[in-house]
Design an enzyme around this catalytic site. Sequence first.
Site, PDB file in Angstrom:
ATOM      1  CG  ASP A   1      -0.395  -0.481   2.488  1.00  0.00           C
ATOM      2  OD1 ASP A   1       0.831  -0.368   2.660  1.00  0.00           O
ATOM      3  OD2 ASP A   1      -1.152  -0.966   3.343  1.00  0.00           O
TER       4      ASP A   1
ATOM      5  CG  ASN B   1      -9.343  -1.900  12.264  1.00  0.00           C
ATOM      6  OD1 ASN B   1      -8.469  -2.614  11.783  1.00  0.00           O
ATOM      7  ND2 ASN B   1      -9.650  -0.718  11.747  1.00  0.00           N
TER       8      ASN B   1
ATOM      9  CG  HIS C   1      -6.395  -2.595   9.149  1.00  0.00           C
ATOM     10  ND1 HIS C   1      -6.361  -1.266   9.497  1.00  0.00           N
ATOM     11  CD2 HIS C   1      -5.150  -3.059   9.420  1.00  0.00           C
ATOM     12  CE1 HIS C   1      -5.160  -0.954   9.949  1.00  0.00           C
ATOM     13  NE2 HIS C   1      -4.408  -2.027   9.912  1.00  0.00           N
TER      14      HIS C   1
ATOM     15  CD  GLU D   1      -8.634   0.906   8.315  1.00  0.00           C
ATOM     16  OE1 GLU D   1      -8.929   0.016   9.130  1.00  0.00           O
ATOM     17  OE2 GLU D   1      -7.642   1.636   8.462  1.00  0.00           O
TER      18      GLU D   1
HETATM   19  P1  PGA Z   1       1.502  -2.738  13.024  1.00  0.00           P
HETATM   20  O1  PGA Z   1       0.374  -2.521  11.956  1.00  0.00           O
HETATM   21  O2  PGA Z   1       2.402  -3.790  12.478  1.00  0.00           O
HETATM   22  O3  PGA Z   1       2.177  -1.404  13.109  1.00  0.00           O
HETATM   23  O4  PGA Z   1       0.831  -3.153  14.291  1.00  0.00           O
HETATM   24  C1  PGA Z   1      -0.240  -3.624  11.405  1.00  0.00           C
HETATM   25  C2  PGA Z   1      -1.363  -3.172  10.525  1.00  0.00           C
HETATM   26  O5  PGA Z   1      -2.009  -2.159  10.870  1.00  0.00           O
HETATM   27  O6  PGA Z   1      -1.612  -3.817   9.504  1.00  0.00           O
END
Ligand code: PGA
Length: 270
Positions: free
Chosen positions: A67, A136, A138, A143
Amino acid sequence: MEVIIKKDYDDVCSESALIIEEAWKRKKNLVLGFPTGKTPLGLYEKLIGLYNQGGIDFASVMAFNLDEYVGLEESHPQSFAYYMDRHLFRHVNIKRENVFRLNGRPGDIEDHCRSYERKIQEVGGIDVQILGIGENGHIAFNEPGSSLSSRTRLKILTPETVEANKLFFQNEKEVPRFCLTMGIGTILEAKMVLLLAAGKDKAESVARAIEGPVTASVPASALQFHARAIFVIDEAAASGLTNRDYYRWAYENKGRALDLLKIVPLKIRD
Ligand code: PGA
């Protein structure tokens, strides 16, 4: 799905690096999908270590970034392009022309997203898509509510993400409101998906992804449809799983099962 429970974050990263190394041994022009965030940082250190020890040679490896924020130049320190370069690519011998990125400043966004999808197809698809998971549920910037068959596209960041990101930008106007992300449908087409999670903050989303119903409200639950999805998680992230004793048991007996099937572990099928 395969659930591998490791003692701690360091073991999660070592196991994941081993899986990638095994995949590379079988296919030197491995196509990898890379996420950003905190979770993969330890894995990238292990991959650099393997490269320095001669365990993995990146000369023929191809990379796709998962992304990117819209509006940032690749050289911006908060861009995902910059992150991948800083934490992995500049430390290994991957060829610049084999690194594919979503461009945060494309001319025509829809055209750019379509050509990214086409590029993935042209190289034969992603062999191993590495993922983190949000609290959450995602995956990438998909999302909750994202279509389970979504493709690479523009997404609107949540107000929470925009707020959290303010810290990283000097000028508030610069904080991205939009991003480009591979879709859940794109991710599901990878031949193998390797999701890493560590820490108790991830326990609930991990449990919902693995043992909850498949729902767009928990984008990672779509991985239940994937024939080769591996969750490598630490004890804390596994603490919400009802069947964790079975996952441990299955992992301990995996070698014997593979012997019965007479198949080579972790084989990537074309
Ligand atoms: P993080 O993020 O590795 O910083 O916890 C993971 C994500 O949001 O996909």
